[in-house]
Design a protein around this motif. Structure first.
Motif, mmCIF file in Angstrom:
data_model
loop_
_atom_site.group_PDB
_atom_site.id
_atom_site.type_symbol
_atom_site.label_atom_id
_atom_site.label_comp_id
_atom_site.label_asym_id
_atom_site.label_seq_id
_atom_site.Cartn_x
_atom_site.Cartn_y
_atom_site.Cartn_z
ATOM 1 N N CYS A 221 -0.128 -19.484 7.494
ATOM 2 C CA CYS A 221 -1.209 -19.334 8.480
ATOM 3 C C CYS A 221 -2.529 -19.868 7.929
ATOM 4 N N HIS A 222 -2.837 -19.529 6.696
ATOM 5 C CA HIS A 222 -4.094 -19.989 6.099
ATOM 6 C C HIS A 222 -4.103 -21.513 5.929
ATOM 7 N N GLU A 223 -2.970 -22.058 5.538
ATOM 8 C CA GLU A 223 -2.891 -23.510 5.381
ATOM 9 C C GLU A 223 -3.085 -24.230 6.709
ATOM 10 N N GLN A 224 -2.585 -23.619 7.787
ATOM 11 C CA GLN A 224 -2.645 -24.254 9.103
ATOM 12 C C GLN A 224 -3.865 -23.820 9.917
ATOM 13 N N GLY A 225 -4.722 -22.984 9.344
ATOM 14 C CA GLY A 225 -5.916 -22.537 10.051
ATOM 15 C C GLY A 225 -5.636 -21.616 11.211
ATOM 16 N N ILE A 226 -4.560 -20.828 11.111
ATOM 17 C CA ILE A 226 -4.165 -19.884 12.157
ATOM 18 C C ILE A 226 -4.545 -18.481 11.717
ATOM 19 N N LEU A 227 -5.132 -17.696 12.610
ATOM 20 C CA LEU A 227 -5.523 -16.336 12.252
ATOM 21 C C LEU A 227 -4.284 -15.484 12.006
ATOM 22 N N PHE A 228 -4.315 -14.732 10.911
ATOM 23 C CA PHE A 228 -3.216 -13.842 10.544
ATOM 24 C C PHE A 228 -3.595 -12.417 10.932
ATOM 25 N N VAL A 229 -2.814 -11.831 11.845
ATOM 26 C CA VAL A 229 -3.091 -10.488 12.356
ATOM 27 C C VAL A 229 -2.031 -9.526 11.832
ATOM 28 N N ALA A 230 -2.439 -8.530 11.066
ATOM 29 C CA ALA A 230 -1.529 -7.489 10.592
ATOM 30 C C ALA A 230 -1.558 -6.328 11.574
ATOM 31 N N ASP A 231 -0.423 -6.070 12.204
ATOM 32 C CA ASP A 231 -0.314 -4.932 13.119
ATOM 33 C C ASP A 231 0.037 -3.704 12.295
ATOM 34 N N GLU A 232 -0.986 -2.897 12.019
ATOM 35 C CA GLU A 232 -0.857 -1.733 11.136
ATOM 36 C C GLU A 232 -0.802 -0.414 11.918
ATOM 37 N N VAL A 233 -0.452 -0.485 13.191
ATOM 38 C CA VAL A 233 -0.453 0.723 14.016
ATOM 39 C C VAL A 233 0.452 1.795 13.419
ATOM 40 N N ILE A 234 1.613 1.390 12.909
ATOM 41 C CA ILE A 234 2.515 2.330 12.245
ATOM 42 C C ILE A 234 2.259 2.381 10.737
ATOM 43 N N CYS A 235 1.980 1.245 10.144
ATOM 44 C CA CYS A 235 2.006 1.120 8.681
ATOM 45 C C CYS A 235 0.746 1.600 7.967
ATOM 46 N N GLY A 236 -0.303 1.922 8.706
ATOM 47 C CA GLY A 236 -1.549 2.315 8.073
ATOM 48 C C GLY A 236 -1.630 3.791 7.717
ATOM 49 N N PHE A 237 -2.659 4.124 6.930
ATOM 50 C CA PHE A 237 -3.063 5.496 6.624
ATOM 51 C C PHE A 237 -1.973 6.306 5.930
ATOM 52 N N GLY A 238 -1.372 5.652 4.933
ATOM 53 C CA GLY A 238 -0.453 6.341 4.036
ATOM 54 C C GLY A 238 1.010 6.112 4.300
ATOM 55 N N ARG A 239 1.371 5.570 5.452
ATOM 56 C CA ARG A 239 2.792 5.434 5.763
ATOM 57 C C ARG A 239 3.508 4.543 4.752
ATOM 58 N N LEU A 240 2.819 3.521 4.228
ATOM 59 C CA LEU A 240 3.404 2.669 3.186
ATOM 60 C C LEU A 240 2.806 2.948 1.813
ATOM 61 N N GLY A 241 2.142 4.104 1.673
ATOM 62 C CA GLY A 241 1.615 4.498 0.370
ATOM 63 C C GLY A 241 0.244 3.956 0.050
ATOM 64 N N HIS A 242 -0.419 3.343 1.017
ATOM 65 C CA HIS A 242 -1.767 2.804 0.863
ATOM 66 C C HIS A 242 -2.537 3.096 2.139
ATOM 67 N N TRP A 243 -3.848 2.896 2.077
ATOM 68 C CA TRP A 243 -4.617 3.070 3.309
ATOM 69 C C TRP A 243 -4.114 2.134 4.385
ATOM 70 N N PHE A 244 -3.796 0.909 3.999
ATOM 71 C CA PHE A 244 -3.232 -0.061 4.933
ATOM 72 C C PHE A 244 -1.996 -0.684 4.297
ATOM 73 N N GLY A 245 -0.960 -0.892 5.121
ATOM 74 C CA GLY A 245 0.268 -1.467 4.603
ATOM 75 C C GLY A 245 0.065 -2.832 3.982
ATOM 76 N N SER A 246 -0.914 -3.573 4.483
ATOM 77 C CA SER A 246 -1.203 -4.905 3.929
ATOM 78 C C SER A 246 -1.502 -4.845 2.441
#
Length: 420
Positions: A221-246
């Motif tokens: 995405c970065h190479e092609q100039g495309i915006l990268f959107v992380a959908d963290e609706v489920i993965c955020g706030f501890g679900r993956l052990g971090h504030w955000f899954g990213s």
């Protein structure tokens, strides 16, 4: 509950089947929910992926009551604001793996997907590239059920019958970066606004990413100039052990969508965190209005609930707890692969996982997943039926002993439906 007792239309439910057998949840505490007869069930799904701090936390109720007695509700349109919304935006901006972050608050996850998509398209229009409207997403992905979310959904059943709600969307393989590259070459990078990706696919079957996949698609995405959107609706706030899954994968998204765990579901809230570069057309120079926003954006009482929730996650070390318990949870689910009804266990990336039911059994009994879900609940554990799998995502406050209860309940329910 009798057929005449309910007029409530349940999401994703066949009401002809549900209307006379609704399961009434009466109260909840910790990892447990109780029916009106007082029987307890282990909430193996944190309701709908979101009760990260567990049920019945008095701190949230106290924070909400205090805020409502001072300023219950007011909008943040134009130049209006309020202290809780400002504090929440500052806090989220500091926590997120996003450069020079700006925070747009919504009422939930689907709202946030709509917001991110419109923002991405408007960003490119402001840069003199209005043709960049195409939205890419992954097969098996779930991005809510509003217009954009339905249109980019990778779960085909969630798209069927609705027609084209938003045009200019394409889905790529959920596990192959080269399929993304091929789609970009076919469509043309100069027509694509953004690529949406869940760090761990949730409703599409609970599918952790292959090693290196997320890092590879972000690079493309970065190479092609495309915006990268992380959908963290489920993965955020501890679900993956971090504030955000990213953060687990060292990602630096251009946009993050969030909801659910930001308040642990105690009140509805979502939002989009935008990198400074994406926000710049609206924040710098002459600026311009982003003509979009839900009525309850920046709602002070909801923001107060979120702030109290973040305090609990931080104070009780729930990020670390999630990381510590993801192994025991995956081990518990993996132990079920010896059951004749189970073909595979998925998990090990965060405090969530799933057991896939045997394809041969499902071919002969298409209703097996729903029957197993009901039988497991009868055994005292709540799971989430997802296509051919049963998923779990318990509160981050669960104990290793309670993980054992979850495992044993799933096994008992599977025994009941298969006669094992």
């Amino acid at each position: 509950m009798s057929a005449s007792a309910t007029r409530l239309w349940h999401p994703f439910a066949n009401m002809a089947a549900v209307r006379d057998r609704a399961f009434l949840v009466d109260r909840a505490e910790g990892v447990w929910v109780f029916d009106r007869e007082g029987r307890q069930y282990l909430d193996g799904t944190a309701s709908l992926w979101y009760v990260n701090i567990g049920h019945g936390r008095r701190e949230i109720a106290d924070a909400v009551a205090a805020q409502m007695s001072r300023l219950a509700a007011f909008n943040v349109f134009n130049d209006y604001t309020n202290a809780p919304a400002e504090r929440l935006a500052d806090r989220l901006a500091e926590l997120a793996p996003v450069d020079d972050a700006k925070v747009f608050l919504t009422s939930g996850g689907a709202d946030s997907i709509e917001t991110a998509a419109k923002l991405a398209r408007l960003y490119w229009a402001d840069r003199g590239q209005p043709e960049r409207t195409h939205l890419l997403s992954r097969g098996q992905s779930y991005h809510g059920t509003h217009g954009v979310g339905t249109s980019i959904a990778g779960i085909q059943a969630n798209r069927d019958g609705f027609g084209d709600m938003v045009t200019g969307t394409t889905r790529v393989a959920h596990d192959d970066p080269e399929d993304l590259r091929d789609a970009i070459e076919r469509i043309g990078a100069d027509r694509i606004a953004a690529f949406f990706a869940e760090p761990v696919i949730g409703a599409g079957g609970l599918i952790p990413p292959r090693p290196g996949y997320l890092e590879a698609v972000q690079k493309i995405c970065h190479e092609q100039g495309i915006l990268f959107v992380a959908d963290e609706v489920i993965c955020g706030f501890g679900r993956l052990g971090h504030w955000f899954g990213s953060q687990r994968f060292d990602l630096r998204p251009d946009l993050i969508t969030f909801a659910k765990g930001v308040t642990s579901g105690y009140l509805p809230l979502g939002g989009v965190i935008a990198a400074g570069g994406v926000a710049a057309p609206f924040w710098e120079g002459a600026g311009r209005p982003f003509r979009h926003g839900p009525t309850y954006s920046g709602h002070p009482t909801v923001a107060a609930a979120a702030l109290a929730n973040l305090d609990i996650i931080e104070r009780e070390g729930l990020l670390q707890r999630s990381r510590e318990l993801e192994g025991p949870l995956f081990e518990a689910l993996s132990s079920l692969t010896g059951h004749p009804a189970v073909s595979e266990a998925r998990g090990g990336v965060g405090l969530l996982g799933a057991v896939e039911l045997d394809p041969a059994l499902l071919a002969g009994d298409p209703g097996l997943v729903l029957r197993a879900h009901s039988a497991i609940r009868e055994a005292g554990v709540i799971t989430r039926p997802l296509g051919s799998a049963l998923a779990v995502s318990p509160p981050l406050t669960i104990t290793t002993e309670q993980i054992g209860v979850l495992r044993d309940g799933i096994r008992a329910g599977l025994d009941a439906v298969t006669g094992s």
